[in-house]
Scaffold this active site. Structure first.
Site, PDB file in Angstrom:
ATOM      1  N   LYS A  39       0.879  -1.360  -0.055  1.00 38.36           N
ATOM      2  CA  LYS A  39      -0.121   0.216   0.000  1.00 38.36           C
ATOM      3  C   LYS A  39       0.547   1.142   0.284  1.00 38.36           C
ATOM      4  O   LYS A  39       0.769   2.406  -0.070  1.00 38.36           O
ATOM      5  CB  LYS A  39      -0.827  -0.132   1.078  1.00 38.36           C
ATOM      6  CG  LYS A  39      -2.109  -1.586   0.940  1.00 38.36           C
ATOM      7  CD  LYS A  39      -2.945  -0.606   0.925  1.00 38.36           C
ATOM      8  CE  LYS A  39      -4.429  -1.941   1.053  1.00 38.36           C
ATOM      9  NZ  LYS A  39      -4.090  -2.890   2.123  1.00 38.36           N
TER      10      LYS A  39
HETATM   11  C1  LIG Z   1      -5.144  -4.718   1.456  1.00 40.83           C
HETATM   12  C2  LIG Z   1      -4.004  -5.661   1.288  1.00 40.83           C
HETATM   13  C3  LIG Z   1      -4.222  -6.959   0.199  1.00 40.83           C
HETATM   14  C4  LIG Z   1      -5.151  -6.170  -0.517  1.00 40.83           C
HETATM   15  O1  LIG Z   1      -5.514  -5.780  -1.666  1.00 40.83           O
HETATM   16  P1  LIG Z   1      -7.021  -5.283  -2.208  1.00 40.83           P
HETATM   17  O2  LIG Z   1      -5.967  -4.085  -3.066  1.00 40.83           O
HETATM   18  O3  LIG Z   1      -7.396  -4.674  -1.293  1.00 40.83           O
HETATM   19  O4  LIG Z   1      -7.383  -6.482  -3.342  1.00 40.83           O
HETATM   20  C5  LIG Z   1      -3.612  -7.798   0.012  1.00 40.83           C
HETATM   21  N1  LIG Z   1      -2.746  -8.366   1.302  1.00 40.83           N
HETATM   22  C6  LIG Z   1      -2.003  -6.738   2.336  1.00 40.83           C
HETATM   23  C7  LIG Z   1      -0.616  -7.021   3.450  1.00 40.83           C
HETATM   24  C8  LIG Z   1      -3.155  -5.770   2.228  1.00 40.83           C
HETATM   25  O5  LIG Z   1      -2.114  -5.175   3.139  1.00 40.83           O
END
Ligand SMILES: *Cc1c(COP(=O)(O)O)cnc(C)c1O
Length: 434
Positions: free
Chosen positions: A107
């Site tokens: 993220k």
């Molecule tokens: C947010 C997140 C996901 C999922 O990603 P999306 O874009 O919401 O599908 C998977 N793994 C981790 C570690 C995350 O922080």
């Protein structure tokens, strides 16, 4: 570039408006009016480009003249200040490590880019802008980090009480300054519902300048496509069919990959890898999208029962179910299977994976078993560093993994949060009094 609302194609805004608004007034998500195709020359030379150069090429297509190229280059330099290395586990299987940013999750790519773009657009504005972030674990800290101590910006993070890991909670609640953490007595879906309700509350939006920063902001989606291109560049010579396995929750990461494919990136297949929250894989199997309350699992950042970006995926393919099904394979796994996978990867490849990446690995193996004739190279997206989930990972590998310095610094600090109920009035009053 013009952006439209997934609820109504005739509601259109500029890139700037789409980023500042976050979500359309009709509750829809913003989508680019067309997906720009990249020239063949770009793909011929892609292996000579750095991640930053790839990022500039792609993002400029979505931003066009709304940010001059030199400013966009600076935004990218500030945001994507870390790499996304591809680690080869075996012939035909690599791990794309997306945790080299400051909060150790993928993220950081989207959140930092969005924070810097928003900061750029708001730099001449008077008055505070309040950024609302609903998080199931990692979004909040990545966004907060991107906006930390930025003048004129307040960040309010909503997270479900007791449903994020201790380390994630420390990352969310220990920054202080312009960052406030709201501990919501409910689920992630409740947090997301509160944020969505705030944006369509006429009284509130008259009194407060609100912007959103979860995976629904288009400025978070665009940078999440950069590393798909980078992986392709690294694997181009192998001349095999690339399959990306994407650990999925709100489907933002997957949607970014789909957009990359529509821009011309040669991807053979995407895998939507889910935990017990399997609404999207179920949709792929049955054509029925049936949101459910979310269930708590070890891969908690994927505990999403009503994934927002489903609306974007449907929009991208003109609601053509057969087409969507031909591009994405979906499957889901239990916590027990996740633990076994962490163990297996550790003993087989001497690699420590986190619970989200482990779900991606399981999904890729299942796909491979069913499609052994396809000359496949798999890329499993490792979305977080395993040390963010020590409880699960240490138990699986029967060892203690090392905690990186940027994480142990947050763990040592004291948690500061504000408890609220999942009722909208509480949240609204909090915002109005702020
Ligand atoms: C947010 C997140 C996901 C999922 O990603 P999306 O874009 O919401 O599908 C998977 N793994 C981790 C570690 C995350 O922080």
């Amino acid at each position: 570039m013009i952006y439209f609302s997934t609820n109504n194609k005739s509601v259109t805004v500029s890139f700037r408006e789409a980023v500042i608004k976050g979500i359309a007034e009709d509750g829809g998500l913003f989508m680019p009016s067309f997906i720009p195709e990249l020239p063949q020359k770009f793909f011929n030379e892609i292996d000579k480009l750095s991640l930053g150069e790839i990022a500039l090429e792609i993002s400029s297509k979505f931003v066009e003249d709304e940010i001059p190229k030199n400013d966009l280059r600076m935004i990218i330099e500030k945001s994507i200040s870390f790499d996304a290395p591809l680690i080869k586990l075996s012939d035909g299987l690599s791990i794309l490590e997306l945790f080299h940013g400051p909060t150790l999750a993928f993220k950081d790519f989207g959140a930092r880019f969005m924070a810097n773009v928003l900061g750029y657009f708001l730099r001449h504005e008077n008055g505070h802008v309040t950024i609302l972030v609903a998080t199931s674990g990692d979004t909040g800290s990545a966004v907060a980090n991107g906006f930390y101590k930025v003048d004129g910006v307040d960040v309010v993070i909503l997270y479900p009480a007791g449903k994020v890991s201790e380390i994630q909670e420390k990352q969310l609640t220990t920054l202080g300054e312009n960052i406030t953490a709201l501990e919501v007595d409910g689920t992630f879906d409740d947090c997301q519902r509160l944020v969505k309700a705030a944006f369509v509350d006429p009284e509130l939006i008259k009194k407060k300048k609100l912007s959103s920063a979860n995976s629904i902001n288009i400025a978070r989606l665009i940078p999440q496509s950069f590393y798909y291109f980078k992986s392709y560049a690294a694997l181009k010579k192998e001349n095999s069919n690339i399959v990306f396995s994407v650990p999925s929750g709100n489907l933002g990461n997957l949607t970014a990959g789909l957009i990359a494919k529509e821009m011309g990136l040669p991807v053979f297949k995407f895998i939507a890898a889910a935990n017990a929250n399997n609404v999207f894989p179920k949709y792929l199997q049955t054509s029925v999208f049936n949101p459910q309350p979310s269930i708590k699992t070890y891969s908690n950042a994927m505990d999403v029962g009503n994934p927002s970006n489903y609306a974007r995926i449907v929009s991208l393919y003109g609601n053509d179910y057969e087409k969507i099904k031909s591009i994405i394979y979906g499957t889901s796994f239990s916590d027990e299977e996740t633990i076994s996978a962490i163990k297996e990867i550790h003993s087989k490849y001497n690699y420590t994976i986190d619970p989200h990446g482990a779900v991606g690995y399981l999904a890729f193996n299942e796909y491979l078993r069913k499609h052994q004739d396809q000359n496949i190279t798999g890329v499993v997206l490792e979305t977080a560093h395993p040390s963010k989930f020590t409880d699960v990972v240490n138990q699986a590998i029967k060892n203690e993994i090392e905690i990186p310095a940027r994480l142990s610094a947050a763990i040592r600090k004291e948690k500061k949060s504000v408890l609220i109920s999942k009722g909208y009035e509480d949240f609204k009053q909090f915002l109005l009094q702020k």
